[in-house]
Scaffold this motif. Structure first.
Motif, PDB file in Angstrom:
ATOM      1  N   ARG A  39       3.823   3.106   2.888  1.00 12.62           N
ATOM      2  CA  ARG A  39       2.654   2.735   2.082  1.00 12.62           C
ATOM      3  C   ARG A  39       2.936   1.456   1.278  1.00 12.62           C
ATOM      4  N   ALA A  40       4.148   1.346   0.727  1.00 10.61           N
ATOM      5  CA  ALA A  40       4.490   0.166  -0.082  1.00 10.61           C
ATOM      6  C   ALA A  40       4.453  -1.100   0.782  1.00 10.61           C
ATOM      7  N   VAL A  41       4.977  -0.985   2.015  1.00  9.68           N
ATOM      8  CA  VAL A  41       4.962  -2.150   2.920  1.00  9.68           C
ATOM      9  C   VAL A  41       3.511  -2.517   3.254  1.00  9.68           C
ATOM     10  N   THR A  42       2.682  -1.492   3.460  1.00  7.61           N
ATOM     11  CA  THR A  42       1.255  -1.735   3.766  1.00  7.61           C
ATOM     12  C   THR A  42       0.569  -2.428   2.589  1.00  7.61           C
ATOM     13  N   TYR A  43       0.852  -1.933   1.383  1.00  4.28           N
ATOM     14  CA  TYR A  43       0.258  -2.528   0.179  1.00  4.28           C
ATOM     15  C   TYR A  43       0.635  -4.003   0.085  1.00  4.28           C
ATOM     16  N   ASN A  56       4.543  -9.970  14.099  1.00  6.71           N
ATOM     17  CA  ASN A  56       5.255 -11.098  13.467  1.00  6.71           C
ATOM     18  C   ASN A  56       4.956 -11.213  11.974  1.00  6.71           C
ATOM     19  N   SER A  57       3.819 -10.682  11.557  1.00  6.78           N
ATOM     20  CA  SER A  57       3.442 -10.747  10.137  1.00  6.78           C
ATOM     21  C   SER A  57       4.495 -10.085   9.244  1.00  6.78           C
ATOM     22  N   TYR A  58       5.228  -9.122   9.836  1.00  8.04           N
ATOM     23  CA  TYR A  58       6.125  -8.319   9.002  1.00  8.04           C
ATOM     24  C   TYR A  58       7.492  -8.964   8.785  1.00  8.04           C
ATOM     25  N   LEU A  95      -1.420   1.862  11.134  1.00  6.54           N
ATOM     26  CA  LEU A  95      -1.299   0.629  11.927  1.00  6.54           C
ATOM     27  C   LEU A  95       0.047  -0.044  11.617  1.00  6.54           C
ATOM     28  N   VAL A  96       0.339  -0.183  10.337  1.00  2.59           N
ATOM     29  CA  VAL A  96       1.577  -0.857   9.919  1.00  2.59           C
ATOM     30  C   VAL A  96       2.807  -0.098  10.425  1.00  2.59           C
ATOM     31  N   SER A  97       2.747   1.236  10.356  1.00  2.00           N
ATOM     32  CA  SER A  97       3.955   2.012  10.660  1.00  2.00           C
ATOM     33  C   SER A  97       4.188   2.186  12.158  1.00  2.00           C
ATOM     34  N   LYS A  98       3.323   1.637  12.990  1.00  2.00           N
ATOM     35  CA  LYS A  98       3.587   1.782  14.434  1.00  2.00           C
ATOM     36  C   LYS A  98       4.540   0.693  14.952  1.00  2.00           C
ATOM     37  N   PHE A  99       4.759  -0.353  14.158  1.00  2.00           N
ATOM     38  CA  PHE A  99       5.570  -1.467  14.652  1.00  2.00           C
ATOM     39  C   PHE A  99       7.070  -1.189  14.534  1.00  2.00           C
ATOM     40  N   SER A 100       7.787  -1.423  15.644  1.00  2.00           N
ATOM     41  CA  SER A 100       9.211  -1.077  15.647  1.00  2.00           C
ATOM     42  C   SER A 100       9.984  -1.931  14.649  1.00  2.00           C
ATOM     43  N   PHE A 101       9.531  -3.167  14.413  1.00  2.00           N
ATOM     44  CA  PHE A 101      10.227  -4.018  13.435  1.00  2.00           C
ATOM     45  C   PHE A 101      10.173  -3.378  12.046  1.00  2.00           C
ATOM     46  N   VAL A 102       9.003  -2.870  11.690  1.00  2.00           N
ATOM     47  CA  VAL A 102       8.825  -2.224  10.383  1.00  2.00           C
ATOM     48  C   VAL A 102       9.670  -0.949  10.322  1.00  2.00           C
ATOM     49  N   ARG A 103       9.608  -0.150  11.371  1.00  2.00           N
ATOM     50  CA  ARG A 103      10.317   1.130  11.369  1.00  2.00           C
ATOM     51  C   ARG A 103      11.832   0.916  11.274  1.00  2.00           C
ATOM     52  N   LYS A 104      12.343  -0.072  12.016  1.00  2.00           N
ATOM     53  CA  LYS A 104      13.778  -0.329  12.013  1.00  2.00           C
ATOM     54  C   LYS A 104      14.265  -0.602  10.591  1.00  2.00           C
ATOM     55  N   LYS A 105      13.512  -1.471   9.896  1.00  2.00           N
ATOM     56  CA  LYS A 105      13.885  -1.847   8.524  1.00  2.00           C
ATOM     57  C   LYS A 105      13.909  -0.622   7.620  1.00  2.00           C
ATOM     58  N   LEU A 106      12.835   0.192   7.701  1.00  2.00           N
ATOM     59  CA  LEU A 106      12.735   1.313   6.774  1.00  2.00           C
ATOM     60  C   LEU A 106      13.700   2.441   7.133  1.00  2.00           C
ATOM     61  N   VAL A 107      13.903   2.666   8.427  1.00  2.00           N
ATOM     62  CA  VAL A 107      14.828   3.726   8.833  1.00  2.00           C
ATOM     63  C   VAL A 107      16.243   3.408   8.324  1.00  2.00           C
TER      64      VAL A 107
END
Ligand code: DC
Length: 218
Positions: A39-43, A56-58, A95-107
């Protein structure tokens, strides 16, 4: 004694956060709400006015500092805990949490938080991806009407205007997105204990989990 990791997964409104927090209060172990991080990344992405549909936005994630401390989520030391539950964030977080780039960072952050500590972590992929060796994996479910009613009551208590049918639709849409994404979708880990919370009180679920922790620690 060796560290004990509890992974709690389940769909929206299944009671994950409330139950995890209660188990945390009883055990004294830290609770980490991983949904708060997505949620914080989405915000932040909304605040920066980025194209949320473009992975790429992330890249901004390489330049910011995300922290989870005392049940609060921070980006660049700004406490975002009170702004991450808005409808705008809720509608875009799948939508935001489906991207592997985002997930990798947070995991990576989540796995570091769990290192050498007793922990209760809740989310969608904790038992399957983040803590695959967790000592106890719980998958919470509940029927959709009950889950929507819980959110409805939460929102009413916060003085927000709500429509139950709209909430049922929103939760169904989010569950579908979270369960059908390619990258670590919401699914039941093979070794998870499934608890249907439809007809159970928070107290009853917490007691079941505490009993399981005690049994497994012996
Ligand atoms: O638990 P929550 O409803 O606050 O989570 C918000 C969203 O974050 C959820 O719809 C999907 C995503 N999420 C995820 O993909 N993986 C997690 N471990 C936790 C949340």
């Amino acid at each position: 004694m060796e560290q004990f990791h509890v992974a709690i997964d389940g769909p929206a409104g299944s009671g994950k956060s409330t139950i995890s927090q209660n188990v945390s209060n009883e055990t004294g172990w830290q609770h980490i709400d991983t949904g708060a991080m997505y949620r914080a990344v989405t915000y932040w992405a909304l605040k920066l006015n980025l194209n949320l549909a473009d992975e790429n936005s992330y890249e901004f994630l390489n330049k910011i500092d995300i922290k989870y401390l005392n049940n609060k989520v921070f980006i660049n030391d700004i406490d975002l805990s009170s702004v991450i539950r808005s409808d705008d964030v809720t509608q875009n977080v799948s939508l935001v949490s489906k991207f592997s780039f985002v997930r990798k960072k947070l995991v990576e952050i989540q796995q570091n938080l769990a290192k050498n500590k007793n922990i209760i972590m809740d989310g969608r992929d904790i038992g399957t991806v983040v803590l695959p060796n967790a000592n106890l994996k719980i998958f919470l479910t509940a029927n959709i009407k009950v889950r929507a009613k819980r959110r409805y009551n939460e929102k009413l208590n916060n003085g927000q205007n709500v429509n139950l049918d709209e909430l049922i639709n929103n939760i169904n849409t989010r569950d579908k997105k979270d369960s059908s994404r390619i990258e670590s979708p919401l699914k039941i880990a093979d070794d998870a204990v499934i608890i249907d919370t439809t007809y159970l009180s928070i107290r009853q679920v917490v007691e079941k989990i505490i009993e399981m922790i005690e049994r497994r620690r012996k």
